[in-house]
Design an enzyme around this catalytic site. Structure first.
Site, PDB file in Angstrom:
ATOM      1  N   HIS A  74       0.870  -1.172   0.000  1.00 28.62           N
ATOM      2  CA  HIS A  74       0.000   0.000   0.000  1.00 28.62           C
ATOM      3  C   HIS A  74       0.905   1.220   0.000  1.00 28.62           C
ATOM      4  O   HIS A  74       1.920   1.253   0.707  1.00 28.62           O
ATOM      5  CB  HIS A  74      -0.885   0.012   1.250  1.00 28.62           C
ATOM      6  CG  HIS A  74      -1.562   1.331   1.500  1.00 28.62           C
ATOM      7  ND1 HIS A  74      -2.581   1.809   0.692  1.00 28.62           N
ATOM      8  CD2 HIS A  74      -1.355   2.276   2.452  1.00 28.62           C
ATOM      9  CE1 HIS A  74      -2.981   2.979   1.148  1.00 28.62           C
ATOM     10  NE2 HIS A  74      -2.254   3.287   2.206  1.00 28.62           N
ATOM     11  N   CYS A 144      -4.238   2.008  -4.824  1.00 35.69           N
ATOM     12  CA  CYS A 144      -3.517   3.079  -4.142  1.00 35.69           C
ATOM     13  C   CYS A 144      -2.236   3.462  -4.876  1.00 35.69           C
ATOM     14  O   CYS A 144      -1.858   4.639  -4.921  1.00 35.69           O
ATOM     15  CB  CYS A 144      -3.202   2.664  -2.705  1.00 35.69           C
ATOM     16  SG  CYS A 144      -2.252   1.123  -2.594  1.00 35.69           S
TER      17      CYS A 144
END
EC number: 3.4.-.-
Length: 204
Positions: A74, A144
């Site tokens: 992430h 992301c």
């Protein structure tokens, strides 16, 4: 409408070899200090960093498959003293290290930008209404990392490292990735603790 960033000084991105910052307040202080130095030197530049988190342990342990080998990452962008990221809830923000993930496992120094906070937030608002709506989220194809890369290019003209953005295609190119794709496509990741950009603080 996609906006074009003004002319700005571009600094070469570099990997910061740092341990996981256990104290988010220390990370915040470092970012604040970096932005304070530029005016003293006669520059109107704002530091830009990419936070890198490894999600296998936190989010994917419920899968009875060797997902740990995927090293799912992430990422977020830290600029103007806040951290911004994209997930299944859309674009969100928080103080640096302010989600339940805590401080990042590593940090990429993307460089500096002359884009002001006002212009940047206006740009994010337009992204949230177009390319990065919550329903546009996809774990492998629009995630992301896609957002972090888009924002980094807008602010500095440079992409984040390819070893981050290329990982999903590398996973899907394997027999294991193809077999699990229907399951993996259904996964929605939204790190808890952020506030949706464009909404009152605390709402999501």
């Amino acid at each position: 409408m996609h906006r074009t960033a003004p002319q700005q000084r571009i600094l070469q991105p570099q990997i910061l070899i740092v341990p996981k910052l256990r104290n988010s307040h220390l990370w915040y202080l470092c970012l604040w200090a970096a932005d304070c130095v530029s005016p003293i030197l006669g520059q109107k530049l704002f530091s830009l960093q990419c936070g890198l988190y490894f999600l296998s342990d936190q989010f994917l342990s419920f899968l009875a498959y060797p997902v740990f080998s995927l090293h799912c990452r992430h990422t977020s962008i830290v600029v103007h003293k806040d951290e911004f990221f994209f997930g299944s809830g859309g674009i969100s923000s928080c103080p640096p290290g302010g989600t339940l993930l805590g401080p990042p496992d590593s940090v990429v120094d993307v460089g500096s930008t002359e884009v002001t906070e006002e212009l940047f937030l206006e740009y994010l608002s337009s992204l949230g209404e177009s390319l990065f709506r919550s329903e546009a989220y996809n774990l492998f194809e629009h995630n992301c990392n896609t957002f972090t890369n888009e924002v980094a290019q807008f602010l500095t003209g440079r992409k984040i490292p390819s070893y981050i953005t290329d990982l999903p295609s590398e996973i899907l190119s394997t027999p294991f990735g193809q077999a699990l794709r229907p399951l993996l496509d259904s996964i929605q990741i939204q790190p808890p603790g952020g506030s949706a950009v464009g909404r009152p603080n605390g709402q999501s």
